[in-house]
Design a protein around this motif. Structure first.
Motif, PDB file in Angstrom:
ATOM      1  N   ASP A   1       0.812  -1.213   0.000  1.00 23.53           N
ATOM      2  CA  ASP A   1       0.000   0.000   0.000  1.00 23.53           C
ATOM      3  C   ASP A   1       0.851   1.271   0.000  1.00 23.53           C
ATOM      4  O   ASP A   1       0.349   2.354  -0.341  1.00 23.53           O
ATOM      5  CB  ASP A   1      -0.923   0.010   1.226  1.00 23.53           C
ATOM      6  CG  ASP A   1      -2.081  -0.971   1.073  1.00 23.53           C
ATOM      7  OD1 ASP A   1      -2.192  -1.605   0.009  1.00 23.53           O
ATOM      8  OD2 ASP A   1      -2.860  -1.115   2.047  1.00 23.53           O
ATOM      9  N   ILE A   2       2.114   1.145   0.362  1.00 23.26           N
ATOM     10  CA  ILE A   2       3.020   2.292   0.354  1.00 23.26           C
ATOM     11  C   ILE A   2       3.134   2.864  -1.058  1.00 23.26           C
ATOM     12  O   ILE A   2       3.396   4.059  -1.249  1.00 23.26           O
ATOM     13  CB  ILE A   2       4.411   1.887   0.892  1.00 23.26           C
ATOM     14  CG1 ILE A   2       4.337   1.623   2.398  1.00 23.26           C
ATOM     15  CG2 ILE A   2       5.451   2.947   0.593  1.00 23.26           C
ATOM     16  CD1 ILE A   2       4.067   2.865   3.240  1.00 23.26           C
ATOM     17  N   ASN A   3       2.920   2.043  -2.057  1.00 19.00           N
ATOM     18  CA  ASN A   3       3.066   2.465  -3.450  1.00 19.00           C
ATOM     19  C   ASN A   3       1.808   3.126  -4.018  1.00 19.00           C
ATOM     20  O   ASN A   3       1.807   3.528  -5.183  1.00 19.00           O
ATOM     21  CB  ASN A   3       3.433   1.249  -4.320  1.00 19.00           C
ATOM     22  CG  ASN A   3       4.742   0.611  -3.887  1.00 19.00           C
ATOM     23  OD1 ASN A   3       5.722   1.308  -3.608  1.00 19.00           O
ATOM     24  ND2 ASN A   3       4.774  -0.717  -3.820  1.00 19.00           N
ATOM     25  N   ASN A   4       0.753   3.222  -3.219  1.00 14.69           N
ATOM     26  CA  ASN A   4      -0.487   3.854  -3.666  1.00 14.69           C
ATOM     27  C   ASN A   4      -0.579   5.258  -3.065  1.00 14.69           C
ATOM     28  O   ASN A   4      -0.817   5.402  -1.865  1.00 14.69           O
ATOM     29  CB  ASN A   4      -1.692   3.022  -3.236  1.00 14.69           C
ATOM     30  CG  ASN A   4      -2.992   3.528  -3.843  1.00 14.69           C
ATOM     31  OD1 ASN A   4      -3.139   4.699  -4.165  1.00 14.69           O
ATOM     32  ND2 ASN A   4      -3.957   2.625  -3.998  1.00 14.69           N
ATOM     33  N   PRO A   5      -0.398   6.308  -3.876  1.00 18.62           N
ATOM     34  CA  PRO A   5      -0.421   7.687  -3.360  1.00 18.62           C
ATOM     35  C   PRO A   5      -1.716   8.044  -2.639  1.00 18.62           C
ATOM     36  O   PRO A   5      -1.705   8.858  -1.708  1.00 18.62           O
ATOM     37  CB  PRO A   5      -0.249   8.538  -4.632  1.00 18.62           C
ATOM     38  CG  PRO A   5       0.416   7.631  -5.605  1.00 18.62           C
ATOM     39  CD  PRO A   5      -0.148   6.269  -5.325  1.00 18.62           C
ATOM     40  N   ALA A   6      -2.830   7.417  -3.023  1.00 19.22           N
ATOM     41  CA  ALA A   6      -4.120   7.733  -2.399  1.00 19.22           C
ATOM     42  C   ALA A   6      -4.164   7.329  -0.936  1.00 19.22           C
ATOM     43  O   ALA A   6      -4.986   7.848  -0.159  1.00 19.22           O
ATOM     44  CB  ALA A   6      -5.250   7.037  -3.162  1.00 19.22           C
ATOM     45  N   TYR A   7      -3.293   6.411  -0.532  1.00 19.15           N
ATOM     46  CA  TYR A   7      -3.276   5.915   0.839  1.00 19.15           C
ATOM     47  C   TYR A   7      -2.258   6.641   1.726  1.00 19.15           C
ATOM     48  O   TYR A   7      -2.097   6.260   2.891  1.00 19.15           O
ATOM     49  CB  TYR A   7      -2.936   4.419   0.857  1.00 19.15           C
ATOM     50  CG  TYR A   7      -3.904   3.515   0.135  1.00 19.15           C
ATOM     51  CD1 TYR A   7      -5.192   3.929  -0.196  1.00 19.15           C
ATOM     52  CD2 TYR A   7      -3.532   2.214  -0.195  1.00 19.15           C
ATOM     53  CE1 TYR A   7      -6.070   3.082  -0.857  1.00 19.15           C
ATOM     54  CE2 TYR A   7      -4.414   1.355  -0.856  1.00 19.15           C
ATOM     55  CZ  TYR A   7      -5.677   1.797  -1.182  1.00 19.15           C
ATOM     56  OH  TYR A   7      -6.538   0.949  -1.828  1.00 19.15           O
ATOM     57  N   GLN A   8      -1.575   7.649   1.215  1.00 22.87           N
ATOM     58  CA  GLN A   8      -0.449   8.216   1.954  1.00 22.87           C
ATOM     59  C   GLN A   8      -0.756   9.513   2.696  1.00 22.87           C
ATOM     60  O   GLN A   8       0.130  10.111   3.295  1.00 22.87           O
ATOM     61  CB  GLN A   8       0.728   8.450   0.993  1.00 22.87           C
ATOM     62  CG  GLN A   8       1.178   7.206   0.237  1.00 22.87           C
ATOM     63  CD  GLN A   8       1.307   5.990   1.131  1.00 22.87           C
ATOM     64  OE1 GLN A   8       2.016   6.029   2.140  1.00 22.87           O
ATOM     65  NE2 GLN A   8       0.627   4.899   0.776  1.00 22.87           N
ATOM     66  N   THR A   9      -2.007   9.965   2.692  1.00 25.09           N
ATOM     67  CA  THR A   9      -2.375  11.175   3.423  1.00 25.09           C
ATOM     68  C   THR A   9      -3.085  10.828   4.726  1.00 25.09           C
ATOM     69  O   THR A   9      -3.480   9.676   4.943  1.00 25.09           O
ATOM     70  CB  THR A   9      -3.289  12.074   2.574  1.00 25.09           C
ATOM     71  OG1 THR A   9      -4.519  11.376   2.311  1.00 25.09           O
ATOM     72  CG2 THR A   9      -2.617  12.425   1.246  1.00 25.09           C
ATOM     73  N   LYS A  10      -3.270  11.811   5.580  1.00 19.98           N
ATOM     74  CA  LYS A  10      -3.903  11.591   6.887  1.00 19.98           C
ATOM     75  C   LYS A  10      -5.292  10.985   6.740  1.00 19.98           C
ATOM     76  O   LYS A  10      -5.634  10.013   7.430  1.00 19.98           O
ATOM     77  CB  LYS A  10      -3.988  12.908   7.649  1.00 19.98           C
ATOM     78  CG  LYS A  10      -4.585  12.771   9.047  1.00 19.98           C
ATOM     79  CD  LYS A  10      -4.612  14.112   9.763  1.00 19.98           C
ATOM     80  CE  LYS A  10      -5.217  13.978  11.156  1.00 19.98           C
ATOM     81  NZ  LYS A  10      -5.255  15.285  11.878  1.00 19.98           N
ATOM     82  N   ASN A  11      -6.106  11.524   5.851  1.00 21.22           N
ATOM     83  CA  ASN A  11      -7.455  10.997   5.634  1.00 21.22           C
ATOM     84  C   ASN A  11      -7.476   9.859   4.629  1.00 21.22           C
ATOM     85  O   ASN A  11      -8.371   9.012   4.673  1.00 21.22           O
ATOM     86  CB  ASN A  11      -8.391  12.100   5.153  1.00 21.22           C
ATOM     87  CG  ASN A  11      -8.760  13.078   6.254  1.00 21.22           C
ATOM     88  OD1 ASN A  11      -8.565  12.803   7.433  1.00 21.22           O
ATOM     89  ND2 ASN A  11      -9.285  14.229   5.865  1.00 21.22           N
ATOM     90  N   GLY A  12      -6.517   9.833   3.711  1.00 19.39           N
ATOM     91  CA  GLY A  12      -6.496   8.804   2.691  1.00 19.39           C
ATOM     92  C   GLY A  12      -7.767   8.803   1.869  1.00 19.39           C
ATOM     93  O   GLY A  12      -8.199   9.850   1.370  1.00 19.39           O
TER      94      GLY A  12
END
Length: 315
Positions: free
Chosen positions: A196-207
């Motif tokens: 999941d580290i490779n998915n930019p959508a998952y890398q913010t506080k709210n995701g």
């Protein structure tokens, strides 16, 4: 009866009597009274675990700790958003077998939790220790006694008839997927190998979530918590929502221990979290080598099971 509080719970305050004298009690918003246990001899939390270390110490050097760290390495690598979605879809079918709650309790004699740095006894010992400690301090909250008894029953996922899932997919602390991994998560460093580290959508506080969306709408790492919640809900348990919340999120330590991810909670979550804070003290600190007389307490817990659950459940 009493509860010893090491630190004030969030949104708590000291109660004053009519003469404005302190009563040594804490009251949580919502009216939940948490008395001081020193005066009346309720459950007294020990300072060290069964191995002679402080509770939840993930850094102390020992063979047990090395095993626990390796567990979390595997957990953080493999618990991805897609994996959890797949597990929820598979186990919501509840097509493994039918049995009673007490039959499931007895199955836990076969289970030892490799993620737990504080205990290596069969899980039924932990269930009864937790339930009896809460029963002593909250004699009138029978739903809380039963919640304590069944909160870890989902660990049967480790057994062959339930799919024999690996330890990293059943036990250990839980955390959200689909948003940034908070630094408070134990052994956070191992997330660097999670896909999941490779998915930019998952890398913010709210995701992928909206603030205040409610934990019900958040994908939490898969394990015994979510499974037992599904079993209770889908079989029509009449436990109050606070009990189901405790079952589902009692391993969500980043939330109830570190205060992370509160921005995703809704108002109902906030209210239920107060009961989880109460429960967590017993879940953590009741672990010991002192055995509970199972046959002596069995009739009481069977009466609670009959009150809140059907005779047979789908698992």
């Amino acid at each position: 009866m009493t509860v010893c509080i090491e630190q004030p719970l969030p949104d708590s305050h000291v109660v004053e009597n009519k003469n404005h004298c302190h009563t040594e009690e804490l009251v949580l918003d919502g009216g939940f009274v948490v008395p001081n246990n020193v005066a009346s001899g309720g459950f007294d939390a020990p300072e060290i675990n069964a191995f002679g270390h402080t509770f939840r110490d993930y850094d102390v050097e020992s063979e047990r700790q090395k095993q626990v760290e390796e567990f979390y390495r595997m957990n953080h690598i493999h618990q991805s958003y897609d994996f959890v979605k797949k597990m929820r879809e598979e186990y919501k079918k509840l097509d493994k077998l039918e049995m009673s709650i007490w039959e499931c309790c007895e199955l836990l004699n076969e289970v030892v939790d490799e993620s737990d740095p504080d205990l290596d006894e069969p899980q039924i010992e932990h269930l009864l220790q937790t339930a009896e400690a809460i029963r002593k301090d909250y004699p009138n909250e029978d739903w809380l006694h039963l919640t304590a008894l069944i909160h870890d029953l989902g660990k049967v996922l480790l057994l062959p008839r339930f799919g024999e899932l690996p330890q990293w997919a059943v036990v250990g602390d839980t955390h959200p997927l689909g948003c940034a991994f908070d630094e408070s998560i134990v052994h956070h460093k191992y997330f660097k190998e999670n896909p999941d580290i490779n998915n930019p959508a998952y890398q913010t506080k709210n995701g992928i979530y909206e603030e205040g969306c409610g934990l019900e709408n958040v994908m939490i790492s898969w394990g015994h918590d979510d499974y037992m919640y599904l079993v209770a809900k889908e079989n029509g348990s009449t436990l109050p929502q606070a009990g189901l919340f405790i079952i589902r999120y009692h391993s969500f330590y980043p939330l109830h221990r570190a205060g992370a991810y509160k921005h995703l909670m809704n108002e109902e979550d906030v209210e239920n979290l107060k009961w989880l804070h109460i429960f967590n003290k017993y879940d953590l600190y009741s672990k010991s080598k002192v055995r509970v007389d199972v046959e002596k307490v069995k009739p009481y817990y069977q009466s609670l099971i009959k009150k809140y659950f059907p005779e047979k459940l789908r698992w």
